[in-house]
Structure formats: C-alpha cells, structure tokens
Design a protein around this motif. Sequence first.
Motif: not given
Length: 271
Positions: A7-22
């Motif tokens: 779950h921690d790596l899933d969260a990291v992957r999701a955060a990286a995707m959202l950083l792409g929006v920023l």
Amino acid sequence: MNDERYHDLDAVRAAAMLLGVLLHVCIFFMPPSRLFWGAGEYNGDIVNLQLLSFIHLFRMELFFLLAGFFAELVASRKGFPYLVKDRLKRIGLPFCAGVLLVMPLHKLLMHGHENYYSTFINKSLVDQLLTVIPFGLCDDTAGLNDGLIHYWFIFYLLLMYSGHFALRWTAGLLRIAVPEMVHRAVCASLKTPWGILILAGAVWPLQYLLVNIFLPPSGFNAPVIDVLLYGVYYVFGALLYQNRESLKDVAKHGPAFLIVAGLFILFMDEA
C-alpha cells in the motif's frame, strides 16, 4: 505464495501521478524566457520554474523504478508468461492505440493549419507511410516533433520490458542467477542514509552526458543514453523487489534520503 499488498508503494505511485498535474500547471506560470506554450493572461515567476524542476528531476525516475519493482512482483507471483501477456495488454496495446489514433488528433489541435495531416501534401505513398509509421525513426536528427511527445516514456518502458523479458528468459534457460554482490550492493544502498550515493554514482555519468535533462526526444529514435539512464532505475526497482526486506530501511531513513536527494536536485538544477 506471498500476496502482500504494498500500500505504501501504491501511495507513492499515486502521489507521483498527482505531482504530474502540479508540474504541468507550473508550466503555465514560468518566467517569460522559459514559457513554451500559451497561457492567456500571464503572470509568471521563478518559483514555478523551480518547483517544476524539483518535481521533474525525480518523478520519471521514480516511475521507472516502480515499474521494475512491480514487474518482478507479477513475475514472482503469477509467472513469467503471465507478466509478458499482461504488459502487452496493459502497456503495448494502449501505446499502439495512442500513437496511431490520439497523436494525429493531438497534432491537429496543437498546430492548427500546420497540422499533422498537412505533411501528406505532395508526397508519395511511401513517404506518407514513412511519416505515419516510424514517427521520427527516419529523421536525420531526433527532436520533439517526432510524434510520440508524452508517449515517449511508454515507449522507453516497452524497451525496458523487452530487455527484462529477454534477460529473464535467458537466465531461466541457462539457470543463471544475479550475482550475490549485486544484491548486497542494493541492500547496502538502503541501509544507511548515505548509502543512496551508490545509486547516485551509478547514474551520474549518464546524467552528465544527457543533451537535455528535461525533454528527451519523443520519437522511436530515442537516444541510448536517455534509455540507459531510466533503465538503471528500472533495474534497481526489479532488484529491490528481490531484496524487498530492504523496504524497511527505506521507511526508516526516508527523511534523510529526502534531504540528501534534495541537495543533489538543487545542484543539478543550477548546473
């Protein structure tokens, strides 16, 4: 069979995707000298450029590292044939659909009268096919207009999957294992806050040789150095899964890793 969900790596992957929006929002507000697409009413500043630089200089490397990790995870749990079939379905088919269907529309909307389809005018059938199919493969020099644009990273990923599959199949056929010293190096790079310099040292020569650290060529004639750079992170991710007990060290030294990496990112940006 180990069915643990990371779950921690899933969260990291999701955060990286959202950083792409920023990251892409920041592009609209960069200094005038660095702005490369329309932004309507414009009020840019250096802070947006620095934030974009900070995100971009680790985000794609992180994605390739995670890709290697989860590729090994799937192969370990469901078998190598399943991994090949799954990646062809989830990565290969979307890539083909994207470059053949979405990219022409993208170019039409982005370039107006100088659109993608204008390249067919006064050209033979052979030249038209060379325009559509290779997307820059036959160009004398690589460039951002080769056709893949934001699909470049999927193409890189397909190259890495191909290499990974070939090596894994060959190693299994010949019963060759990864040398123990390689596993020890991966574990050592995560056991102490300064161990991350092992990985940094491995990629530094490639990073130094990059022509452009931000925008790699987008066509099928992608330069070897760019692919090798991201490939190091992919391989490290695959080896990390084989030494996944080291993830506890990553969690323990996370804040220190962030500080060390942040110093190098700032240095690279100024360089």
